[in-house]
Design an enzyme around this catalytic site. Structure first.
Site, PDB file in Angstrom:
ATOM      1  N   ARG A 174       0.841  -1.195   0.000  1.00 57.97           N
ATOM      2  CA  ARG A 174       0.000   0.000   0.000  1.00 57.97           C
ATOM      3  C   ARG A 174       0.874   1.243   0.000  1.00 57.97           C
ATOM      4  NH1 ARG A 174      -2.005  -3.552   3.977  1.00 57.97           N
ATOM      5  NH2 ARG A 174      -4.117  -4.338   3.563  1.00 57.97           N
ATOM      6  N   LYS A 198      -1.900  -2.591   7.991  1.00 56.15           N
ATOM      7  CA  LYS A 198      -3.080  -2.187   8.752  1.00 56.15           C
ATOM      8  C   LYS A 198      -3.111  -2.908  10.099  1.00 56.15           C
ATOM      9  CE  LYS A 198      -6.213  -0.912   4.985  1.00 56.15           C
ATOM     10  NZ  LYS A 198      -7.533  -1.165   4.353  1.00 56.15           N
ATOM     11  N   HIS A 269      -2.698   2.651  -5.663  1.00 47.82           N
ATOM     12  CA  HIS A 269      -3.474   1.447  -5.377  1.00 47.82           C
ATOM     13  C   HIS A 269      -3.720   0.652  -6.647  1.00 47.82           C
ATOM     14  CE1 HIS A 269      -5.134  -0.387  -1.823  1.00 47.82           C
ATOM     15  NE2 HIS A 269      -6.209  -0.764  -2.493  1.00 47.82           N
ATOM     16  N   ARG A 272      -0.941  -1.688  -6.992  1.00 47.80           N
ATOM     17  CA  ARG A 272      -1.168  -2.828  -6.084  1.00 47.80           C
ATOM     18  C   ARG A 272      -2.138  -3.820  -6.730  1.00 47.80           C
ATOM     19  NH1 ARG A 272      -1.326  -4.370  -0.561  1.00 47.80           N
ATOM     20  NH2 ARG A 272      -3.378  -4.900   0.273  1.00 47.80           N
ATOM     21  N   HIS A 295      -3.827  -9.030   3.355  1.00 49.40           N
ATOM     22  CA  HIS A 295      -5.278  -9.084   3.542  1.00 49.40           C
ATOM     23  C   HIS A 295      -5.608  -9.989   4.724  1.00 49.40           C
ATOM     24  CE1 HIS A 295      -6.122  -8.046  -0.964  1.00 49.40           C
ATOM     25  NE2 HIS A 295      -5.963  -6.968  -0.220  1.00 49.40           N
ATOM     26  N   TYR A 304      -9.433 -10.366  -7.121  1.00 49.09           N
ATOM     27  CA  TYR A 304      -8.445 -10.368  -8.197  1.00 49.09           C
ATOM     28  C   TYR A 304      -8.590 -11.582  -9.098  1.00 49.09           C
ATOM     29  CZ  TYR A 304      -6.446  -6.706  -5.352  1.00 49.09           C
ATOM     30  OH  TYR A 304      -6.281  -5.559  -4.631  1.00 49.09           O
TER      31      TYR A 304
END
Length: 323
Positions: A174, A198, A269, A272, A295, A304
């Site tokens: 990210r 995150k 992004h 990414r 994730h 994806y």
């Protein structure tokens, strides 16, 4: 009272939940908007609202054109706030306990194809894009541009930009993770990055030889010309020597992609998304891609696979005589 509660909640998100500053700002903004709505309705405080008030506020967002994802985030912010306030004893019961969120639409992310990604990286490596882009320079760099050219030196910001886009595409990290990288987060011997994602979750992400070359060149010929006492350990620097920020990265990616014929206008992004899609196109396992991207849920990574299948279906229609 509302202002104090919102500030306490923001501290809870930062310290106890480990949420990013971007998330904290978004949630605080949502609660401030709800506070304004409450006052319009004659309520003195957020603690005076009921479930019907919260539903009416969210319904208004939709009628005013807010995206479904935005309404979903605002609903999440409200539920999180009221659950926290109830646990802390500010409310006798949670009015948002039965507040539902709209389902987010699963739109396919925009991605570059392999040729466009290659063209982007070639453009970044070229080093001449800055002159054609017309970006203004200042101070020593403006007065010494001709001398740099005579010595065969490259603009240090061009070297930084090449390192940025190489790392974004090579690793799929990210933009917040990219700008947070320090010098010791890069292990050249194993070509891996130590990334803080995150929720303050740390993970190790590999990158390739081209990205290593770009980083090596930046560290040898670019960063030393921008570094100041205020730079600290930051890997990537701005023109004044401070740590580069996400806005600068977005500007660079948009500007470079504008020079790639027929490429979609994507931000960091988008790189990414492209990295994830190209990994799956190349046969990477979905669980591996999930780990690389950081994730928490495999369902997030599965979007994806839809991109790859969609591309496969398009190629089939174009190539098969009986499609």
């Amino acid at each position: 009272m509302a202002e104090d509660l919102i500030e306490q909640f923001a501290q809870h998100l930062r310290v106890e939940r480990g949420r990013s500053e971007h998330t904290v700002r978004a949630y605080v903004g949502d609660l401030c908007a709800l506070r304004s709505y409450a006052r319009e309705q004659g309520a003195e405080d957020l603690t005076d609202l009921e479930l019907t008030d919260l539903r009416s506020w969210l319904a208004r967002q939709g009628t005013q054109g807010a995206a479904r994802a935005t309404v979903a985030r605002r609903s999440a912010a409200v539920r999180s706030f009221y659950a926290w306030a109830t646990r802390r004893g500010h409310l006798p019961r949670d009015p948002a306990a039965r507040l539902a969120s709209p389902r987010r639409s699963r739109t396919l992310p925009g991605v570059l194809d392999h040729a466009q990604a290659d063209a982007l990286l070639r453009t970044a490596a070229d080093g001449t894009h800055r002159a054609s882009g017309g970006r203004a320079t200042s101070g020593r760099r403006a007065t010494s541009a001709a001398d740099d050219e005579a010595r065969g030196e490259v603009d240090p910001l061009s070297l930084r930009d090449a390192a940025m886009v190489e790392l974004l595409y090579a690793s799929g990290i990210r933009v917040s993770e990219l700008v947070g990288l320090d010098l010791d987060d890069v292990d050249a011997s194993t070509r891996t990055l130590r990334v803080l994602g995150k929720g303050d979750k740390e993970r190790t992400v590999p990158y390739g030889v081209p990205a290593q070359r770009a980083v090596d060149t930046w560290l040898a010929r670019g960063r030393p010309r921008l570094v100041t006492p205020a730079s600290g350990p930051a890997l990537l620097l701005g023109r004044r020597g401070g740590r580069v920020d996400p806005r600068q990265v977005r500007e660079v990616v948009h500007r470079l992609l504008a020079q790639v014929p027929d490429a979609p206008d994507l931000g960091p992004h988008g790189l990414r998304h492209s990295a994830a899609t190209h990994l799956l196109d190349g046969g990477a396992d979905l669980r591996v891609v999930q780990e690389l991207l950081g994730h928490s849920s495999l369902a997030t990574t599965q979007i994806y696979t839809h991109v790859s299948v969609d591309r496969l279906r398009t190629a089939y229609r174009q190539a098969h005589p009986r499609a």
